[in-house]
Design an enzyme around this catalytic site. Structure first.
Site, PDB file in Angstrom:
ATOM      1  N   ASP A 188       0.820  -1.349  -0.249  1.00 56.33           N
ATOM      2  CA  ASP A 188       0.044  -0.046  -0.007  1.00 56.33           C
ATOM      3  C   ASP A 188       0.866   1.259  -0.023  1.00 56.33           C
ATOM      4  O   ASP A 188       1.477   1.646   0.860  1.00 56.33           O
ATOM      5  CB  ASP A 188      -0.850  -0.016   1.327  1.00 56.33           C
ATOM      6  CG  ASP A 188      -1.964  -1.102   1.169  1.00 56.33           C
ATOM      7  OD1 ASP A 188      -1.851  -2.005   0.410  1.00 56.33           O
ATOM      8  OD2 ASP A 188      -2.796  -1.087   1.907  1.00 56.33           O
TER       9      ASP A 188
ATOM     10  N   LYS B  65      -6.833   3.509  -2.543  1.00 56.86           N
ATOM     11  CA  LYS B  65      -7.411   3.274  -1.291  1.00 56.86           C
ATOM     12  C   LYS B  65      -7.320   4.933  -0.708  1.00 56.86           C
ATOM     13  O   LYS B  65      -6.592   5.733  -1.094  1.00 56.86           O
ATOM     14  CB  LYS B  65      -5.956   2.538  -0.463  1.00 56.86           C
ATOM     15  CG  LYS B  65      -6.296   2.584   1.048  1.00 56.86           C
ATOM     16  CD  LYS B  65      -4.969   1.794   1.462  1.00 56.86           C
ATOM     17  CE  LYS B  65      -4.905   1.938   3.123  1.00 56.86           C
ATOM     18  NZ  LYS B  65      -3.749   1.069   3.782  1.00 56.86           N
TER      19      LYS B  65
ATOM     20  N   LYS C 133     -10.320   0.395  -1.763  1.00 58.99           N
ATOM     21  CA  LYS C 133     -10.012  -0.017  -0.375  1.00 58.99           C
ATOM     22  C   LYS C 133     -10.332   1.265   0.621  1.00 58.99           C
ATOM     23  O   LYS C 133      -9.838   2.311   0.493  1.00 58.99           O
ATOM     24  CB  LYS C 133      -8.712  -0.311  -0.024  1.00 58.99           C
ATOM     25  CG  LYS C 133      -8.326  -0.731   1.406  1.00 58.99           C
ATOM     26  CD  LYS C 133      -6.968  -1.330   1.353  1.00 58.99           C
ATOM     27  CE  LYS C 133      -6.493  -1.478   3.058  1.00 58.99           C
ATOM     28  NZ  LYS C 133      -5.344  -1.802   3.313  1.00 58.99           N
TER      29      LYS C 133
END
Length: 223
Positions: free
Chosen positions: A89, A152, A181
């Site tokens: 991430d 995300k 996400k």
């Protein structure tokens, strides 16, 4: 798919201890979370603990500010993969996005995507709380162009976390084939259901056990 299989079971605090990581990985095995999301220093231990499990190891890159160079982020990815990470991430260069330097934003993301190619799934954190809606859309468009697997919302270390409105905007922008996400402030099953309804396909939460068991989190966390 069960809710547990959509959750990245997260421990990103700077004072996280070995004992807490051992608990995190044990819970991941027990509940069948998608991954444990840990800082790079804990990737190797987490991978050892999850050997043979369905849950994988996720780590963070350029975290939490996103202000490292593309070259440093690429090195972080390679090191994390070598230590057992299967998902990364990364935080975008937020200042570059604000400056409308889309070329740098794309190059930054692409450096991570290229370093991870064929070895780890990439999620791009755009830090929605710092962006206008126009910037959120642009960040998502650039991330897709650069080859990300997911976008995300948040690090959980800035001024705000995921909202259903942002998830819906991100989903509308990236279309049906890119993951979205929700992370930051997602603490209950009801929170998760709202995010899924808005278009989320993955949830980042430190309260994963409370979410799947229906219990109240011991204490609120932003991530």
């Amino acid at each position: 798919m069960t809710i547990a299989k959509m959750i990245d079971h997260t421990a990103l605090k700077p004072d996280t201890t070995k004992e807490q990581i051992l608990t995190l990985t044990k819970e991941a095995r027990e509940y069948g979370f998608a991954s444990v999301c840990v800082n790079p220093t804990w990737v190797k231990l987490s991978a050892e603990q999850l050997a043979g499990a369905e849950s994988v190891v996720c780590t963070v890159i350029g975290f939490p500010l996103g202000a490292n160079t593309p070259e440093v982020k690429a090195f972080e990815v390679k090191d994390a993969i070598q230590n057992g990470a299967k998902e990364v991430d990364m935080v975008i260069n937020i200042g570059a996005l604000k400056d409308k330097d889309d070329e740098l934003v794309e190059r930054d993301i692409r450096a991570v995507v290229d370093a991870a190619k064929g070895k780890a799934l990439v999620k791009v954190i755009i830090e929605t709380c710092l962006l206008t809606d126009e910037e959120k859309v642009r960040a998502c468009e650039i991330a897709v162009k650069a080859g990300t697997d997911f976008v995300k919302t948040s690090t959980g270390f800035s001024t705000g976390g995921a909202t259903a409105e942002d998830i819906a905007l991100m989903r509308k922008t990236v279309g049906p084939n890119i993951g979205v996400k929700a992370s930051g402030g997602v603490r209950t099953k009801e929170d998760v259901e709202k995010m899924i309804e808005a278009g989320a396909t993955r949830i980042g939460a430190s309260a994963g056990v409370a979410i799947v068991s229906g219990e109240k989190p011991a204490k609120p966390d932003n991530y």
